[in-house]
Scaffold this motif. Structure first.
Motif: not given
Length: 87
Positions: A65-74
């Protein structure tokens, strides 16, 4: 284990872009351990009370979640959408 295995193993790899994420277990956040990890990872350390705080006992925040949502947001905000339709 950190000094005898983990750190020597890291020396065989490029860790300039590597982040280290620790859980909030008290035994994992001893001052000596944190200092060693900060020396190795600098401000790329996710842990209790350290450069990037890790919420203790967070059942909804996993490493993915920590990686995925940061990636999606970027990706979503890459071209700065100005309207809901553009978003």
């Amino acid at each position: 284990m950190i000094t005898n295995f983990f750190i020597p193993e890291l020396n065989n790899h490029d860790v300039q872009e590597l982040w280290f994420q620790q859980d909030g277990a008290t035994c994992h956040t001893a001052r000596a351990t944190i200092n060693l990890l900060k020396d190795t990872f600098g401000d790329r350390l996710i842990s209790r009370f350290e450069p990037v705080n890790w919420p203790p006992r967070s059942c909804d925040l996993t490493p993915l979640d920590y990686f995925l949502w940061g990636c999606v947001k970027s990706l979503v905000y890459a071209d700065k959408p100005q309207t809901l339709d553009h978003l």
